[in-house]
Design a protein around this motif. Structure first.
Motif, PDB file in Angstrom:
ATOM      1  N   TYR A   1      29.485  35.013  28.014  1.00  7.97           N
ATOM      2  CA  TYR A   1      28.820  35.408  26.554  1.00  7.97           C
ATOM      3  C   TYR A   1      29.939  35.703  25.609  1.00  7.97           C
ATOM      4  CZ  TYR A   1      25.852  36.888  22.580  1.00  7.97           C
ATOM      5  OH  TYR A   1      25.152  36.695  21.303  1.00  7.97           O
ATOM      6  N   LYS A   2      29.844  35.194  24.321  1.00  6.28           N
ATOM      7  CA  LYS A   2      31.086  35.575  23.345  1.00  6.28           C
ATOM      8  C   LYS A   2      30.509  35.605  22.078  1.00  6.28           C
ATOM      9  CE  LYS A   2      35.448  33.252  22.220  1.00  6.28           C
ATOM     10  NZ  LYS A   2      36.507  32.278  22.419  1.00  6.28           N
ATOM     11  N   THR A   3      31.196  36.625  21.531  1.00  6.87           N
ATOM     12  CA  THR A   3      30.962  36.889  19.992  1.00  6.87           C
ATOM     13  C   THR A   3      32.246  36.799  19.205  1.00  6.87           C
ATOM     14  OG1 THR A   3      31.350  39.269  20.126  1.00  6.87           O
ATOM     15  CG2 THR A   3      29.009  38.501  20.624  1.00  6.87           C
ATOM     16  N   ASP A   4      32.314  37.087  17.815  1.00 14.49           N
ATOM     17  CA  ASP A   4      33.492  37.199  17.063  1.00 14.49           C
ATOM     18  C   ASP A   4      34.318  38.216  17.419  1.00 14.49           C
ATOM     19  OD1 ASP A   4      32.716  34.855  15.685  1.00 14.49           O
ATOM     20  OD2 ASP A   4      32.063  36.009  14.107  1.00 14.49           O
ATOM     21  N   HIS A   5      33.915  39.402  18.271  1.00 17.19           N
ATOM     22  CA  HIS A   5      34.371  40.467  18.529  1.00 17.19           C
ATOM     23  C   HIS A   5      34.936  40.563  19.988  1.00 17.19           C
ATOM     24  CE1 HIS A   5      33.277  41.975  14.546  1.00 17.19           C
ATOM     25  NE2 HIS A   5      32.050  41.522  14.745  1.00 17.19           N
ATOM     26  N   GLY A   6      34.566  39.652  20.956  1.00 15.97           N
ATOM     27  CA  GLY A   6      35.160  39.759  22.169  1.00 15.97           C
ATOM     28  C   GLY A   6      34.305  38.874  23.149  1.00 15.97           C
ATOM     29  N   ALA A   7      34.446  38.868  24.529  1.00 13.54           N
ATOM     30  CA  ALA A   7      33.835  37.773  25.307  1.00 13.54           C
ATOM     31  C   ALA A   7      33.867  38.539  26.817  1.00 13.54           C
ATOM     32  CB  ALA A   7      34.544  36.863  25.383  1.00 13.54           C
ATOM     33  N   VAL A   8      32.788  38.040  27.531  1.00 15.72           N
ATOM     34  CA  VAL A   8      32.483  38.492  28.928  1.00 15.72           C
ATOM     35  C   VAL A   8      32.614  37.264  29.607  1.00 15.72           C
ATOM     36  CG1 VAL A   8      30.648  39.303  30.635  1.00 15.72           C
ATOM     37  CG2 VAL A   8      30.951  40.422  28.163  1.00 15.72           C
ATOM     38  N   TYR A   9      33.402  37.279  30.718  1.00 10.38           N
ATOM     39  CA  TYR A   9      33.812  36.309  31.673  1.00 10.38           C
ATOM     40  C   TYR A   9      33.123  36.896  33.113  1.00 10.38           C
ATOM     41  CZ  TYR A   9      36.717  34.743  28.033  1.00 10.38           C
ATOM     42  OH  TYR A   9      36.736  34.254  26.785  1.00 10.38           O
ATOM     43  N   GLN A  10      32.786  35.678  33.896  1.00 10.95           N
ATOM     44  CA  GLN A  10      32.514  36.033  35.351  1.00 10.95           C
ATOM     45  C   GLN A  10      33.344  35.325  36.210  1.00 10.95           C
ATOM     46  OE1 GLN A  10      28.541  34.410  36.472  1.00 10.95           O
ATOM     47  NE2 GLN A  10      28.855  35.187  38.511  1.00 10.95           N
ATOM     48  N   CYS A  11      33.831  36.099  37.286  1.00  9.64           N
ATOM     49  CA  CYS A  11      34.873  35.701  38.253  1.00  9.64           C
ATOM     50  C   CYS A  11      34.018  35.369  39.383  1.00  9.64           C
ATOM     51  CB  CYS A  11      36.186  36.311  38.406  1.00  9.64           C
ATOM     52  SG  CYS A  11      36.988  35.769  39.723  1.00  9.64           S
ATOM     53  N   SER A  12      33.475  34.183  39.670  1.00 15.41           N
ATOM     54  CA  SER A  12      32.612  33.936  40.889  1.00 15.41           C
ATOM     55  C   SER A  12      33.234  34.091  42.245  1.00 15.41           C
ATOM     56  CB  SER A  12      32.036  32.428  41.170  1.00 15.41           C
ATOM     57  OG  SER A  12      33.096  31.659  40.694  1.00 15.41           O
ATOM     58  N   ARG A  13      34.784  34.057  42.197  1.00 15.61           N
ATOM     59  CA  ARG A  13      35.538  34.085  43.417  1.00 15.61           C
ATOM     60  C   ARG A  13      35.652  35.610  43.835  1.00 15.61           C
ATOM     61  NH1 ARG A  13      40.213  29.700  42.790  1.00 15.61           N
ATOM     62  NH2 ARG A  13      38.865  27.790  43.417  1.00 15.61           N
ATOM     63  N   GLN A  14      35.719  36.563  42.751  1.00 11.71           N
ATOM     64  CA  GLN A  14      36.174  37.764  42.883  1.00 11.71           C
ATOM     65  C   GLN A  14      34.649  38.704  42.827  1.00 11.71           C
ATOM     66  OE1 GLN A  14      39.275  39.070  40.314  1.00 11.71           O
ATOM     67  NE2 GLN A  14      40.808  38.348  41.623  1.00 11.71           N
ATOM     68  N   ASN A  15      33.756  38.079  42.319  1.00 11.71           N
ATOM     69  CA  ASN A  15      32.432  38.691  42.146  1.00 11.71           C
ATOM     70  C   ASN A  15      32.413  39.869  41.216  1.00 11.71           C
ATOM     71  OD1 ASN A  15      29.519  38.837  42.381  1.00 11.71           O
ATOM     72  ND2 ASN A  15      29.894  40.111  44.150  1.00 11.71           N
ATOM     73  N   CYS A  16      33.064  39.580  40.285  1.00 13.21           N
ATOM     74  CA  CYS A  16      33.144  40.607  39.162  1.00 13.21           C
ATOM     75  C   CYS A  16      33.013  40.006  37.712  1.00 13.21           C
ATOM     76  CB  CYS A  16      34.565  41.321  39.168  1.00 13.21           C
ATOM     77  SG  CYS A  16      35.953  40.240  38.890  1.00 13.21           S
ATOM     78  N   TYR A  17      33.135  40.804  36.548  1.00 13.17           N
ATOM     79  CA  TYR A  17      32.936  40.701  35.273  1.00 13.17           C
ATOM     80  C   TYR A  17      34.316  41.156  34.548  1.00 13.17           C
ATOM     81  CZ  TYR A  17      27.888  39.327  36.152  1.00 13.17           C
ATOM     82  OH  TYR A  17      26.818  39.015  36.513  1.00 13.17           O
ATOM     83  N   TRP A  18      34.818  40.200  33.503  1.00 10.15           N
ATOM     84  CA  TRP A  18      35.739  40.528  33.080  1.00 10.15           C
ATOM     85  C   TRP A  18      35.343  40.723  31.374  1.00 10.15           C
ATOM     86  CZ3 TRP A  18      40.946  41.560  33.918  1.00 10.15           C
ATOM     87  CH2 TRP A  18      41.277  41.254  35.384  1.00 10.15           C
ATOM     88  N   LEU A  19      35.453  42.181  30.765  1.00 11.39           N
ATOM     89  CA  LEU A  19      35.138  42.319  29.439  1.00 11.39           C
ATOM     90  C   LEU A  19      36.614  42.099  28.655  1.00 11.39           C
ATOM     91  CD1 LEU A  19      33.425  43.188  26.944  1.00 11.39           C
ATOM     92  CD2 LEU A  19      33.984  45.622  27.904  1.00 11.39           C
TER      93      LEU A  19
END
Length: 128
Positions: free
Chosen positions: A13-31
């Protein structure tokens, strides 16, 4: 954004203020927010969202002391400390809420796609 060479990122998900990414290889989320990136284990991501949601915006607005202009949130198992004003709290809430919705939606879609063939939805066709 700091990226591990083995990581495989997908935008959640992404807005004008940031984004959240999923890393399926490391099973984590990046903010990606406020000029920095933070990696979260899945459970820690949702715990962080709860902390952000728990910030009392009304108290920040009403309190006239200088310390009420900001709130500090230190996510579990991360080196980052978030110092947020009211706008940043609201922007982060919007970003995290959208990300949570997309994560839950993806989960529901995957459940539907992997449903047993005998229990899959089949529309009724009737002759009139």
């Amino acid at each position: 954004m700091m990226i591990c060479p083995l990581a495989h990122f997908e935008e959640v998900y992404k807005t004008d203020h940031g984004a959240v990414y999923q890393c399926s290889r490391q099973n984590c989320y990046w903010l990606d927010f406020a000029g920095g990136t933070t990696a979260f284990k899945v459970s820690d991501f949702f715990s962080f969202k709860k902390k952000v949601d728990a910030v009392d915006i009304s108290a920040m607005v009403i309190d006239s002391s200088r310390t009420a202009d900001f709130t500090i949130i230190m996510p579990f198992r991360t080196p980052r400390c978030f110092v947020l004003d009211i706008n940043a709290v609201l922007n982060l809430r919007e970003l995290l809420a959208g990300a949570k919705f997309m994560i839950e939606l993806n989960s529901v879609i995957n459940e539907c796609l992997h449903a047993t063939p005998g229990h899959a939805f089949r529309p009724q066709i009737t002759d009139h």
